[in-house]
Scaffold this motif. Structure first.
Motif, PDB file in Angstrom:
ATOM      1  N   GLU A 181      68.019  73.795  77.077  1.00  0.00           N
ATOM      2  CA  GLU A 181      66.825  73.154  76.534  1.00  0.00           C
ATOM      3  C   GLU A 181      66.474  73.735  75.168  1.00  0.00           C
ATOM      4  OE1 GLU A 181      63.882  70.380  76.351  1.00  0.00           O
ATOM      5  OE2 GLU A 181      65.510  70.574  77.814  1.00  0.00           O
ATOM      6  N   TYR A 182      66.662  75.038  75.010  1.00  0.00           N
ATOM      7  CA  TYR A 182      66.435  75.637  73.686  1.00  0.00           C
ATOM      8  C   TYR A 182      67.379  75.020  72.654  1.00  0.00           C
ATOM      9  CZ  TYR A 182      63.347  79.365  75.359  1.00  0.00           C
ATOM     10  OH  TYR A 182      62.300  80.070  75.869  1.00  0.00           O
ATOM     11  N   LEU A 183      68.649  74.842  73.033  1.00  0.00           N
ATOM     12  CA  LEU A 183      69.609  74.258  72.095  1.00  0.00           C
ATOM     13  C   LEU A 183      69.261  72.809  71.789  1.00  0.00           C
ATOM     14  CD1 LEU A 183      73.091  75.669  73.193  1.00  0.00           C
ATOM     15  CD2 LEU A 183      71.406  76.608  71.625  1.00  0.00           C
ATOM     16  N   ARG A 184      68.831  72.060  72.805  1.00  0.00           N
ATOM     17  CA  ARG A 184      68.451  70.654  72.550  1.00  0.00           C
ATOM     18  C   ARG A 184      67.273  70.580  71.583  1.00  0.00           C
ATOM     19  NH1 ARG A 184      69.070  70.473  78.313  1.00  0.00           N
ATOM     20  NH2 ARG A 184      71.101  69.585  78.875  1.00  0.00           N
ATOM     21  N   GLN A 185      66.321  71.478  71.738  1.00  0.00           N
ATOM     22  CA  GLN A 185      65.191  71.474  70.818  1.00  0.00           C
ATOM     23  C   GLN A 185      65.646  71.835  69.406  1.00  0.00           C
ATOM     24  OE1 GLN A 185      61.678  73.507  71.929  1.00  0.00           O
ATOM     25  NE2 GLN A 185      61.411  72.404  73.843  1.00  0.00           N
ATOM     26  N   ALA A 186      66.611  72.771  69.301  1.00  0.00           N
ATOM     27  CA  ALA A 186      67.132  73.116  67.978  1.00  0.00           C
ATOM     28  C   ALA A 186      67.867  71.934  67.354  1.00  0.00           C
ATOM     29  CB  ALA A 186      68.065  74.328  68.094  1.00  0.00           C
ATOM     30  N   VAL A 187      68.644  71.209  68.159  1.00  0.00           N
ATOM     31  CA  VAL A 187      69.342  70.015  67.671  1.00  0.00           C
ATOM     32  C   VAL A 187      68.336  68.974  67.209  1.00  0.00           C
ATOM     33  CG1 VAL A 187      70.749  68.048  68.392  1.00  0.00           C
ATOM     34  CG2 VAL A 187      71.437  70.356  69.017  1.00  0.00           C
ATOM     35  N   THR A 193      65.171  67.080  60.309  1.00  0.00           N
ATOM     36  CA  THR A 193      65.066  67.618  58.953  1.00  0.00           C
ATOM     37  C   THR A 193      65.535  66.574  57.949  1.00  0.00           C
ATOM     38  OG1 THR A 193      65.478  69.855  59.777  1.00  0.00           O
ATOM     39  CG2 THR A 193      65.790  69.476  57.416  1.00  0.00           C
ATOM     40  N   SER A 194      64.695  66.288  56.980  1.00  0.00           N
ATOM     41  CA  SER A 194      65.001  65.197  56.042  1.00  0.00           C
ATOM     42  C   SER A 194      66.151  65.552  55.108  1.00  0.00           C
ATOM     43  CB  SER A 194      63.751  64.844  55.224  1.00  0.00           C
ATOM     44  OG  SER A 194      63.280  65.991  54.525  1.00  0.00           O
ATOM     45  N   ARG A 195      66.219  66.807  54.680  1.00  0.00           N
ATOM     46  CA  ARG A 195      67.262  67.208  53.747  1.00  0.00           C
ATOM     47  C   ARG A 195      68.009  68.405  54.340  1.00  0.00           C
ATOM     48  NH1 ARG A 195      64.994  67.684  47.740  1.00  0.00           N
ATOM     49  NH2 ARG A 195      67.247  67.882  47.392  1.00  0.00           N
ATOM     50  N   ARG A 196      69.239  68.163  54.772  1.00  0.00           N
ATOM     51  CA  ARG A 196      70.061  69.217  55.349  1.00  0.00           C
ATOM     52  C   ARG A 196      71.192  69.566  54.390  1.00  0.00           C
ATOM     53  NH1 ARG A 196      69.671  65.863  60.029  1.00  0.00           N
ATOM     54  NH2 ARG A 196      71.828  65.158  59.729  1.00  0.00           N
ATOM     55  N   LEU A 207      75.878  73.634  67.500  1.00  0.00           N
ATOM     56  CA  LEU A 207      74.945  73.471  68.622  1.00  0.00           C
ATOM     57  C   LEU A 207      75.380  72.327  69.530  1.00  0.00           C
ATOM     58  CD1 LEU A 207      71.558  73.956  66.729  1.00  0.00           C
ATOM     59  CD2 LEU A 207      72.536  75.497  68.429  1.00  0.00           C
ATOM     60  N   GLU A 208      75.796  71.217  68.922  1.00  0.00           N
ATOM     61  CA  GLU A 208      76.269  70.091  69.723  1.00  0.00           C
ATOM     62  C   GLU A 208      77.498  70.492  70.528  1.00  0.00           C
ATOM     63  OE1 GLU A 208      74.787  67.407  70.236  1.00  0.00           O
ATOM     64  OE2 GLU A 208      73.838  66.545  68.467  1.00  0.00           O
ATOM     65  N   ARG A 214      80.909  66.687  72.358  1.00  0.00           N
ATOM     66  CA  ARG A 214      82.037  66.780  71.437  1.00  0.00           C
ATOM     67  C   ARG A 214      82.008  65.669  70.388  1.00  0.00           C
ATOM     68  NH1 ARG A 214      85.350  66.690  74.930  1.00  0.00           N
ATOM     69  NH2 ARG A 214      85.641  68.912  75.269  1.00  0.00           N
ATOM     70  N   GLU A 215      81.635  64.469  70.792  1.00  0.00           N
ATOM     71  CA  GLU A 215      81.630  63.351  69.835  1.00  0.00           C
ATOM     72  C   GLU A 215      80.656  63.620  68.697  1.00  0.00           C
ATOM     73  OE1 GLU A 215      80.853  58.504  69.783  1.00  0.00           O
ATOM     74  OE2 GLU A 215      81.009  59.597  71.687  1.00  0.00           O
ATOM     75  N   ASN A 216      79.468  64.138  69.013  1.00  0.00           N
ATOM     76  CA  ASN A 216      78.501  64.453  67.963  1.00  0.00           C
ATOM     77  C   ASN A 216      78.974  65.633  67.123  1.00  0.00           C
ATOM     78  OD1 ASN A 216      76.854  62.426  68.905  1.00  0.00           O
ATOM     79  ND2 ASN A 216      75.568  63.781  70.124  1.00  0.00           N
TER      80      ASN A 216
END
Length: 407
Positions: A181-187, A193-196, A207-208, A214-216
């Motif tokens: 769940e922590y990783l999903r929130q980070a994703v 984020t508008s500008r990565r 993280l994905e 894997r696809e993401n």
């Protein structure tokens, strides 16, 4: 607990309930739970409660219950197990979801006494009030306010600040506390984020991958060069392969396949690196990469002919219908002890085609030392240019020239 017992505000029942609540609460929120406990006691004392002990709270009788609502159990009754709700609120629930039941009153009359109560919306930072602000707001309640509409003196965790510390915010704490769940929130945060930049894009794909998406994880990274793009694709695929037995159940074969992908990725990464010219040696014969006959001493006479061996790393391999093409040109300079150039030579351009990308690339150049050079120490500087990417690499080797008469 020792501090609270020293303050004389604990009973066996309230102590047991407080310990139970602390065991269900993340350690970083313990100070807030204790502050909530103290604030509740102080507020009850300020109300001048004489019918209950400092930790038992106000009795849940009809005089404190709004018309049309069932009586709410007191803290003492909750601690004795007469109600499934805990005597002290679930800290995470109160901080994350704006739980208002701990205020001890029904929502329909809350607006009459809400100067110190702020509703916490899901996903928003917790609003923090100090004890002084909480007490001042309670003082603002009109003396004529009916008892049934006055606050019972309880506060949510978000209403109390930790003494001597910065306000806490738990709005991003996952409800189930799992690492996934922590990783999903980070994703989610990175996706919003508008500008990565490239670093954010790489973090997002790692993280994905950790979440087995894997696809993401293999999505192209916008704006990245083709070589770096393929490096990350090959690397991420290899990492996913190593941790997923479903793709290949044989662990040995899985390792071998992952290695091939990593090698391909490293090769493409090398195309973004500077050329490295290493392993220079004066030799009499060259058989293959790293296999040659070198001179025992690099002492020569003017006009003597030798072979120069060098290894080149990160040379590009361009895929063509004829195979993988490499193309380069090389030249050398000879400098004396003062750095003055005494000789220079440039070789004709070269290219090769190979069915597979070259891994061990070396060159062997024939050269003659200048006939009019004086005896002394010299440095030969070899320069190699990648004709596909125009990258340049250099390497040096030292030698000595002696007079013809010397043996």
């Amino acid at each position: 607990m020792e501090e609270l017992e020293a303050e004389g505000i604990l009973t066996p029942q309230s102590k047991a309930q407080l310990v139970e609540d602390l065991c269900r609460t993340p350690p970083d929120l313990w100070p807030a739970v204790v502050d909530f406990f103290r604030a509740s006691v102080e507020l009850r004392r300020k109300r001048g409660s004489s019918t209950a002990s400092p930790v038992e709270g106000l009795p849940a009788n009809s005089s404190l219950t709004p018309p049309g609502h069932s009586a709410l159990p007191s803290l003492a009754e909750q601690a004795q197990g007469s109600d499934s709700r805990p005597a002290f609120p679930d800290v995470q629930s109160a901080a994350l979801h704006g739980n208002d039941r701990v205020n001890g009153r029904a929502e329909d009359h809350a607006s009459a006494i809400r100067p110190a109560t702020l509703t916490q919306q899901p996903g928003q930072p917790a609003t923090v009030l100090t004890r002084a602000e909480l007490s001042d707001s309670l003082d603002q309640v009109s003396p004529g306010t009916p008892t049934s509409l006055q606050p019972v003196g309880e506060a949510t965790v978000s209403d109390v600040s930790i003494r001597g510390a910065s306000p806490i915010t738990t709005a991003t704490t996952p409800s189930n506390g799992s690492w996934q769940e922590y990783l999903r929130q980070a994703v989610k945060s990175l996706n919003e984020t508008s500008r990565r930049d490239d670093a954010d894009e790489i973090r997002l794909r790692l993280l994905e991958l950790a979440l087995a998406n894997r696809e993401n994880a293999l999505q192209p990274i916008p704006g990245m060069s083709p070589a770096l793009q393929e490096f990350w694709s090959e690397t991420l695929f290899a990492l996913g392969l190593l941790q997923d037995s479903h793709l290949n159940p044989d662990p040995k074969l899985r390792l071998a396949e992952a290695r091939r992908h990593l090698q391909n990725g490293i090769r493409r990464l090398g195309e973004e690196c500077p050329l490295e010219v290493t392993g220079l040696a004066f030799v009499t014969a060259v058989q293959s990469w790293g296999v040659y006959e070198a001179f025992d001493k690099y002492e020569f006479v003017p006009g003597q002919k030798v072979l120069l061996y060098a290894e080149v790393e990160n040379l590009s391999a361009e895929s063509t219908p004829k195979g993988f093409r490499t193309a380069w040109r090389s030249s050398y300079q000879i400098l004396d002890g003062t750095g003055k150039e005494v000789a220079r030579y440039e070789y004709a351009p070269n290219e090769e085609y190979c069915r597979r990308p070259r891994r061990d690339f070396f060159i062997g150049c024939e050269l003659s030392f200048p006939r009019d050079a004086a005896a002394g120490r010299y440095v030969l500087r070899l320069t190699v240019v990648d004709l596909i990417t125009n990258r340049v690499g250099q390497g040096t080797i030292e030698f000595t020239l002696r007079t013809q008469a010397a043996k």
